[in-house]
Write an enzyme that holds these catalytic residues in place. Structure first.
Site, PDB file in Angstrom:
ATOM      1  N   PHE A  58       0.821  -1.211   0.000  1.00 42.31           N
ATOM      2  CA  PHE A  58       0.000   0.000   0.000  1.00 42.31           C
ATOM      3  C   PHE A  58       0.859   1.266   0.000  1.00 42.31           C
ATOM      4  O   PHE A  58       0.422   2.314  -0.493  1.00 42.31           O
ATOM      5  CB  PHE A  58      -0.901  -0.023   1.244  1.00 42.31           C
ATOM      6  CG  PHE A  58      -2.019   0.959   1.215  1.00 42.31           C
ATOM      7  CD1 PHE A  58      -3.135   0.750   0.425  1.00 42.31           C
ATOM      8  CD2 PHE A  58      -1.967   2.112   1.997  1.00 42.31           C
ATOM      9  CE1 PHE A  58      -4.171   1.664   0.391  1.00 42.31           C
ATOM     10  CE2 PHE A  58      -2.997   3.041   1.967  1.00 42.31           C
ATOM     11  CZ  PHE A  58      -4.099   2.813   1.163  1.00 42.31           C
ATOM     12  N   GLU A  59       2.072   1.173   0.527  1.00 44.38           N
ATOM     13  CA  GLU A  59       2.971   2.338   0.598  1.00 44.38           C
ATOM     14  C   GLU A  59       3.835   2.499  -0.670  1.00 44.38           C
ATOM     15  O   GLU A  59       4.601   3.474  -0.772  1.00 44.38           O
ATOM     16  CB  GLU A  59       3.895   2.225   1.820  1.00 44.38           C
ATOM     17  CG  GLU A  59       3.233   2.535   3.148  1.00 44.38           C
ATOM     18  CD  GLU A  59       2.242   1.486   3.613  1.00 44.38           C
ATOM     19  OE1 GLU A  59       2.572   0.280   3.481  1.00 44.38           O
ATOM     20  OE2 GLU A  59       1.147   1.846   4.074  1.00 44.38           O
ATOM     21  N   ILE A  83      -0.809 -11.463  -0.928  1.00 39.60           N
ATOM     22  CA  ILE A  83      -1.211 -12.876  -0.938  1.00 39.60           C
ATOM     23  C   ILE A  83      -2.602 -13.011  -0.328  1.00 39.60           C
ATOM     24  O   ILE A  83      -2.817 -12.650   0.832  1.00 39.60           O
ATOM     25  CB  ILE A  83      -0.165 -13.725  -0.179  1.00 39.60           C
ATOM     26  CG1 ILE A  83       1.213 -13.540  -0.837  1.00 39.60           C
ATOM     27  CG2 ILE A  83      -0.583 -15.195  -0.156  1.00 39.60           C
ATOM     28  CD1 ILE A  83       2.359 -14.223  -0.111  1.00 39.60           C
ATOM     29  N   ALA A  86      -3.477 -14.635   3.106  1.00 40.01           N
ATOM     30  CA  ALA A  86      -3.000 -13.945   4.306  1.00 40.01           C
ATOM     31  C   ALA A  86      -3.627 -12.569   4.443  1.00 40.01           C
ATOM     32  O   ALA A  86      -3.252 -11.806   5.321  1.00 40.01           O
ATOM     33  CB  ALA A  86      -1.482 -13.818   4.243  1.00 40.01           C
ATOM     34  N   THR A  87      -4.581 -12.243   3.593  1.00 39.92           N
ATOM     35  CA  THR A  87      -5.055 -10.860   3.533  1.00 39.92           C
ATOM     36  C   THR A  87      -6.567 -10.787   3.390  1.00 39.92           C
ATOM     37  O   THR A  87      -7.084 -10.865   2.272  1.00 39.92           O
ATOM     38  CB  THR A  87      -4.424 -10.133   2.322  1.00 39.92           C
ATOM     39  OG1 THR A  87      -3.070 -10.478   2.227  1.00 39.92           O
ATOM     40  CG2 THR A  87      -4.567  -8.639   2.425  1.00 39.92           C
ATOM     41  N   HIS A  89      -8.295  -8.220   3.447  1.00 39.29           N
ATOM     42  CA  HIS A  89      -8.601  -7.063   2.614  1.00 39.29           C
ATOM     43  C   HIS A  89      -7.758  -7.068   1.335  1.00 39.29           C
ATOM     44  O   HIS A  89      -7.413  -6.038   0.786  1.00 39.29           O
ATOM     45  CB  HIS A  89      -8.424  -5.765   3.399  1.00 39.29           C
ATOM     46  CG  HIS A  89      -7.090  -5.616   4.066  1.00 39.29           C
ATOM     47  ND1 HIS A  89      -6.556  -6.550   4.918  1.00 39.29           N
ATOM     48  CD2 HIS A  89      -6.162  -4.630   3.994  1.00 39.29           C
ATOM     49  CE1 HIS A  89      -5.370  -6.144   5.349  1.00 39.29           C
ATOM     50  NE2 HIS A  89      -5.105  -4.986   4.793  1.00 39.29           N
ATOM     51  N   PHE A 114       5.430  -2.298 -12.722  1.00 37.24           N
ATOM     52  CA  PHE A 114       4.606  -3.001 -11.742  1.00 37.24           C
ATOM     53  C   PHE A 114       5.156  -4.405 -11.508  1.00 37.24           C
ATOM     54  O   PHE A 114       4.907  -5.321 -12.291  1.00 37.24           O
ATOM     55  CB  PHE A 114       3.177  -3.065 -12.284  1.00 37.24           C
ATOM     56  CG  PHE A 114       2.160  -3.548 -11.308  1.00 37.24           C
ATOM     57  CD1 PHE A 114       1.664  -2.728 -10.318  1.00 37.24           C
ATOM     58  CD2 PHE A 114       1.674  -4.859 -11.391  1.00 37.24           C
ATOM     59  CE1 PHE A 114       0.700  -3.166  -9.428  1.00 37.24           C
ATOM     60  CE2 PHE A 114       0.709  -5.314 -10.500  1.00 37.24           C
ATOM     61  CZ  PHE A 114       0.222  -4.467  -9.518  1.00 37.24           C
TER      62      PHE A 114
HETATM   63  N1  INI Z   1       0.918  -5.599   2.339  1.00 40.13           N
HETATM   64  C1  INI Z   1       1.507  -6.366   1.376  1.00 40.13           C
HETATM   65  O1  INI Z   1       2.445  -5.895   0.724  1.00 40.13           O
HETATM   66  N2  INI Z   1       1.083  -7.613   1.134  1.00 40.13           N
HETATM   67  C2  INI Z   1       0.076  -8.173   1.832  1.00 40.13           C
HETATM   68  O2  INI Z   1      -0.282  -9.356   1.540  1.00 40.13           O
HETATM   69  C3  INI Z   1      -0.542  -7.400   2.857  1.00 40.13           C
HETATM   70  N3  INI Z   1      -1.558  -7.963   3.688  1.00 40.13           N
HETATM   71  O3  INI Z   1      -1.649  -9.189   3.767  1.00 40.13           O
HETATM   72  O4  INI Z   1      -2.307  -7.247   4.348  1.00 40.13           O
HETATM   73  C4  INI Z   1      -0.104  -6.093   3.081  1.00 40.13           C
HETATM   74  N4  INI Z   1      -0.680  -5.320   4.037  1.00 40.13           N
HETATM   75  C5  INI Z   1      -0.069  -4.140   4.545  1.00 40.13           C
HETATM   76  C6  INI Z   1      -0.406  -2.898   3.722  1.00 40.13           C
HETATM   77  O5  INI Z   1       0.238  -2.950   2.447  1.00 40.13           O
HETATM   78  C7  INI Z   1       0.068  -1.636   4.440  1.00 40.13           C
HETATM   79  O6  INI Z   1       1.460  -1.705   4.612  1.00 40.13           O
HETATM   80  C8  INI Z   1      -0.581  -1.458   5.808  1.00 40.13           C
HETATM   81  O7  INI Z   1      -1.994  -1.520   5.687  1.00 40.13           O
HETATM   82  C9  INI Z   1      -0.195  -0.092   6.404  1.00 40.13           C
HETATM   83  O8  INI Z   1      -0.652   0.984   5.600  1.00 40.13           O
END
Ligand code: INI
Length: 155
Positions: A58-59, A83, A86-87, A89, A114
């Site tokens: 997300f970052e 993945i 594991a997620t 959301h 990407f």
């Molecule tokens: N971030 C990932 O890169 N991969 C994932 O599978 C994932 N899961 O499983 O939630 C994930 N979550 C964290 C997200 O990208 C942010 O870092 C977090 O929400 C803080 O903003």
């Protein structure tokens, strides 16, 4: 004769930023290895590469945007692993990450590639990070070299 534009796979005079997510680092570290191997094998000097680690996929867009704005790079490569198993959301994180990365490239004019794998489970992720299905980090770096050269030849 049409004038054809085609990006060469020559990384010797281009500067690259790589943004890589620490989440699922077992996978993303392999994507980073693949990307660095690709750049090196296409002639990129080590000093022409900067790497930024971020907490999760997300970052990636925010950080890619900042790096693109420095003007130091011909292209930004984003690497991550989202993945599903594991997620909870998954769909939200995957969609926002893809949308954000695309808009950084369009808004900044700096190409952004990407290299984020989105899979149902860890096994599929491993397959795309240097085993059965190649290495998506390597692919994202090859695409970055091509785009950097293509866009710079068109100016
Ligand atoms: N971030 C990932 O890169 N991969 C994932 O599978 C994932 N899961 O499983 O939630 C994930 N979550 C964290 C997200 O990208 C942010 O870092 C977090 O929400 C803080 O903003």
């Amino acid at each position: 004769m049409p004038r054809v534009h085609e990006g060469k796979l020559d990384a010797s005079s281009r500067r690259f930023a790589i943004v890589v997510s620490r989440f699922n680092s077992l996978i993303t570290a392999r994507l980073l290895d693949g990307a660095l191997d690709c750049l090196r094998r296409h002639g990129c000097p080590e000093d022409n590469v900067e790497i930024a680690w971020v907490p999760g996929a997300f970052e990636l867009p925010m950080t890619a945007k900042r790096l693109a704005a420095t003007g130091r790079f011909d292209v930004v490569i984003c690497l991550g692993a989202i993945i599903r198993s594991a997620t909870p959301h998954f769909d939200f994180v995957a969609a926002e990450t893809a949308r954000g990365i695309a808009s950084v490239g369009l808004d900044s004019g700096v190409p952004v590639t990407f290299g984020v794998i989105t899979t149902d489970d860890v096994e599929q992720a491993i397959e795309r990070a240097g085993t059965l299905s190649g290495n998506r980090g390597w692919d994202a770096a090859a695409n970055a070299i091509e785009m950097a050269n293509l866009l710079s030849d068109m100016t």
